[in-house]
Design a protein around this motif. Structure first.
Motif, PDB file in Angstrom:
ATOM      1  N   VAL A  47       0.991  -1.289   0.071  1.00  0.00           N
ATOM      2  CA  VAL A  47      -0.039   0.001  -0.012  1.00  0.00           C
ATOM      3  C   VAL A  47       1.055   1.324   0.036  1.00  0.00           C
ATOM      4  CG1 VAL A  47      -1.776   1.211   1.212  1.00  0.00           C
ATOM      5  CG2 VAL A  47      -1.949  -1.083   1.181  1.00  0.00           C
ATOM      6  N   PHE A  48       0.884   1.999  -0.839  1.00  0.00           N
ATOM      7  CA  PHE A  48       1.372   3.262  -0.989  1.00  0.00           C
ATOM      8  C   PHE A  48       0.994   4.434  -0.628  1.00  0.00           C
ATOM      9  CE2 PHE A  48       3.622   0.206  -4.132  1.00  0.00           C
ATOM     10  CZ  PHE A  48       4.829   0.076  -3.782  1.00  0.00           C
ATOM     11  N   GLY A  49      -0.312   4.373  -0.342  1.00  0.00           N
ATOM     12  CA  GLY A  49      -0.987   5.753   0.035  1.00  0.00           C
ATOM     13  C   GLY A  49      -2.188   5.923  -0.781  1.00  0.00           C
ATOM     14  N   THR A  50      -2.768   7.105  -1.048  1.00  0.00           N
ATOM     15  CA  THR A  50      -3.848   7.531  -1.720  1.00  0.00           C
ATOM     16  C   THR A  50      -3.324   8.624  -2.558  1.00  0.00           C
ATOM     17  OG1 THR A  50      -4.624   9.121  -0.120  1.00  0.00           O
ATOM     18  CG2 THR A  50      -5.417   6.879   0.083  1.00  0.00           C
ATOM     19  N   ALA A  51      -4.349   8.838  -3.689  1.00  0.00           N
ATOM     20  CA  ALA A  51      -4.196   9.824  -4.556  1.00  0.00           C
ATOM     21  C   ALA A  51      -5.446  10.456  -4.729  1.00  0.00           C
ATOM     22  CB  ALA A  51      -3.622   9.424  -5.705  1.00  0.00           C
ATOM     23  N   LYS A  52      -5.593  11.768  -4.761  1.00  0.00           N
ATOM     24  CA  LYS A  52      -6.786  12.761  -4.758  1.00  0.00           C
ATOM     25  C   LYS A  52      -6.806  13.119  -6.151  1.00  0.00           C
ATOM     26  CE  LYS A  52      -9.007  15.722  -2.193  1.00  0.00           C
ATOM     27  NZ  LYS A  52      -9.048  16.758  -0.920  1.00  0.00           N
ATOM     28  N   VAL A  53      -7.841  12.934  -6.869  1.00  0.00           N
ATOM     29  CA  VAL A  53      -8.126  13.361  -8.314  1.00  0.00           C
ATOM     30  C   VAL A  53      -8.280  14.961  -8.206  1.00  0.00           C
ATOM     31  CG1 VAL A  53      -9.695  13.178 -10.380  1.00  0.00           C
ATOM     32  CG2 VAL A  53      -9.170  11.252  -9.047  1.00  0.00           C
TER      33      VAL A  53
ATOM     34  N   ASP B  90      -9.140  18.728 -10.179  1.00  0.00           N
ATOM     35  CA  ASP B  90      -9.869  19.454 -11.069  1.00  0.00           C
ATOM     36  C   ASP B  90      -9.754  19.031 -12.494  1.00  0.00           C
ATOM     37  OD1 ASP B  90     -10.960  20.928  -8.850  1.00  0.00           O
ATOM     38  OD2 ASP B  90      -9.847  22.560  -9.258  1.00  0.00           O
ATOM     39  N   ARG B  91      -8.589  18.719 -12.991  1.00  0.00           N
ATOM     40  CA  ARG B  91      -8.360  18.380 -14.461  1.00  0.00           C
ATOM     41  C   ARG B  91      -8.425  16.955 -14.478  1.00  0.00           C
ATOM     42  NH1 ARG B  91      -3.197  21.801 -15.896  1.00  0.00           N
ATOM     43  NH2 ARG B  91      -3.379  20.445 -17.850  1.00  0.00           N
ATOM     44  N   GLY B  92      -8.822  16.276 -13.607  1.00  0.00           N
ATOM     45  CA  GLY B  92      -8.697  14.702 -13.427  1.00  0.00           C
ATOM     46  C   GLY B  92      -7.247  13.970 -13.214  1.00  0.00           C
ATOM     47  N   GLN B  93      -6.382  14.874 -12.917  1.00  0.00           N
ATOM     48  CA  GLN B  93      -5.053  14.382 -12.795  1.00  0.00           C
ATOM     49  C   GLN B  93      -4.912  13.709 -11.306  1.00  0.00           C
ATOM     50  OE1 GLN B  93      -3.245  17.862 -13.736  1.00  0.00           O
ATOM     51  NE2 GLN B  93      -2.453  17.297 -15.700  1.00  0.00           N
ATOM     52  N   ILE B  94      -3.877  12.769 -11.198  1.00  0.00           N
ATOM     53  CA  ILE B  94      -3.642  12.265  -9.681  1.00  0.00           C
ATOM     54  C   ILE B  94      -2.144  12.401  -9.651  1.00  0.00           C
ATOM     55  CG2 ILE B  94      -5.725  10.819  -9.496  1.00  0.00           C
ATOM     56  CD1 ILE B  94      -3.571   8.202 -10.370  1.00  0.00           C
ATOM     57  N   VAL B  95      -1.671  12.262  -8.472  1.00  0.00           N
ATOM     58  CA  VAL B  95      -0.340  12.431  -8.241  1.00  0.00           C
ATOM     59  C   VAL B  95       0.044  10.888  -7.557  1.00  0.00           C
ATOM     60  CG1 VAL B  95       1.670  13.317  -6.957  1.00  0.00           C
ATOM     61  CG2 VAL B  95      -0.141  14.827  -7.730  1.00  0.00           C
ATOM     62  N   ILE B  96       0.946  10.201  -7.991  1.00  0.00           N
ATOM     63  CA  ILE B  96       1.321   8.821  -7.642  1.00  0.00           C
ATOM     64  C   ILE B  96       2.504   9.221  -6.520  1.00  0.00           C
ATOM     65  CG2 ILE B  96       2.739   6.566  -8.334  1.00  0.00           C
ATOM     66  CD1 ILE B  96       1.683   7.246 -11.189  1.00  0.00           C
ATOM     67  N   PRO B  97       2.204   8.570  -5.429  1.00  0.00           N
ATOM     68  CA  PRO B  97       3.021   8.701  -4.325  1.00  0.00           C
ATOM     69  C   PRO B  97       4.399   8.574  -4.440  1.00  0.00           C
ATOM     70  CG  PRO B  97       0.846   7.588  -3.516  1.00  0.00           C
ATOM     71  CD  PRO B  97       0.898   7.713  -5.053  1.00  0.00           C
ATOM     72  N   GLN B  98       5.126   9.433  -4.008  1.00  0.00           N
ATOM     73  CA  GLN B  98       6.830   9.320  -4.309  1.00  0.00           C
ATOM     74  C   GLN B  98       7.359   7.610  -4.121  1.00  0.00           C
ATOM     75  OE1 GLN B  98       9.345  11.512  -1.708  1.00  0.00           O
ATOM     76  NE2 GLN B  98      10.506  12.076  -3.529  1.00  0.00           N
ATOM     77  N   GLU B  99       6.818   7.310  -3.006  1.00  0.00           N
ATOM     78  CA  GLU B  99       7.465   5.886  -2.736  1.00  0.00           C
ATOM     79  C   GLU B  99       7.128   4.930  -3.987  1.00  0.00           C
ATOM     80  OE1 GLU B  99       7.123   2.522   0.469  1.00  0.00           O
ATOM     81  OE2 GLU B  99       6.072   4.191   1.028  1.00  0.00           O
ATOM     82  N   ALA B 100       5.967   4.956  -4.360  1.00  0.00           N
ATOM     83  CA  ALA B 100       5.409   4.077  -5.410  1.00  0.00           C
ATOM     84  C   ALA B 100       6.341   4.507  -6.871  1.00  0.00           C
ATOM     85  CB  ALA B 100       3.981   4.287  -5.673  1.00  0.00           C
ATOM     86  N   ARG B 101       6.433   5.765  -7.000  1.00  0.00           N
ATOM     87  CA  ARG B 101       7.297   6.131  -8.251  1.00  0.00           C
ATOM     88  C   ARG B 101       8.581   5.702  -8.111  1.00  0.00           C
ATOM     89  NH1 ARG B 101       5.315  11.257  -7.042  1.00  0.00           N
ATOM     90  NH2 ARG B 101       7.169  11.953  -6.579  1.00  0.00           N
ATOM     91  N   ARG B 102       9.286   5.728  -6.846  1.00  0.00           N
ATOM     92  CA  ARG B 102      10.583   5.110  -6.638  1.00  0.00           C
ATOM     93  C   ARG B 102      10.601   3.491  -6.810  1.00  0.00           C
ATOM     94  NH1 ARG B 102      12.577   8.699  -1.650  1.00  0.00           N
ATOM     95  NH2 ARG B 102      13.143  10.487  -2.655  1.00  0.00           N
ATOM     96  N   PHE B 103       9.619   2.868  -6.149  1.00  0.00           N
ATOM     97  CA  PHE B 103       9.673   1.439  -6.229  1.00  0.00           C
ATOM     98  C   PHE B 103       9.738   1.014  -7.519  1.00  0.00           C
ATOM     99  CE2 PHE B 103       7.483  -2.519  -5.652  1.00  0.00           C
ATOM    100  CZ  PHE B 103       8.128  -3.078  -4.650  1.00  0.00           C
ATOM    101  N   PHE B 104       8.566   1.559  -8.336  1.00  0.00           N
ATOM    102  CA  PHE B 104       8.556   1.168  -9.771  1.00  0.00           C
ATOM    103  C   PHE B 104       9.039   1.690 -10.723  1.00  0.00           C
ATOM    104  CE2 PHE B 104       4.526  -0.192  -7.288  1.00  0.00           C
ATOM    105  CZ  PHE B 104       4.679  -1.476  -7.862  1.00  0.00           C
ATOM    106  N   GLY B 105       9.979   2.650 -10.434  1.00  0.00           N
ATOM    107  CA  GLY B 105      11.177   3.443 -11.470  1.00  0.00           C
ATOM    108  C   GLY B 105      10.233   4.133 -12.425  1.00  0.00           C
ATOM    109  N   ILE B 106       9.281   4.841 -11.698  1.00  0.00           N
ATOM    110  CA  ILE B 106       8.490   5.915 -12.828  1.00  0.00           C
ATOM    111  C   ILE B 106       8.989   7.266 -12.595  1.00  0.00           C
ATOM    112  CG2 ILE B 106       6.154   6.886 -12.938  1.00  0.00           C
ATOM    113  CD1 ILE B 106       4.955   4.237 -11.784  1.00  0.00           C
TER     114      ILE B 106
END
Length: 74
Positions: free
Chosen positions: A9-15, A17-33
């Motif tokens: 579980v990496f956390g949550t992401a809020k949608v 106004d423009r429909g965008q989400i932010v992927i939590p930093q830990e998840a980006r690092r873990f998956f190399g995004i």
């Protein structure tokens, strides 16, 4: 237990106004995004959304087609 081994579980992401989400930093690092990477969005009403790198499906397709070739004898 979720958060251990393969499932995390990496956390949550809020949608926004423009429909965008932010992927939590830990998840980006873990998956190399990295910024500018392309992600594939899949989903259905029952299971929800899946966000993955497109390469995951290429690998899966290679595996499926490779297994098919072995069973066909080609």
């Amino acid at each position: 237990m979720l958060g251990m081994g393969k499932n995390r579980v990496f956390g949550t992401a809020k949608v926004g106004d423009r429909g965008q989400i932010v992927i939590p930093q830990e998840a980006r690092r873990f998956f190399g995004i990295s910024p500018g990477d392309t992600l594939l969005i899949l989903g259905n009403e029952r299971s929800g959304l899946v966000v993955t790198k497109p390469e995951v499906l290429h690998d899966l397709a290679d595996k499926i087609l490779g297994e098919k070739d072995e069973t066909d004898g080609t």
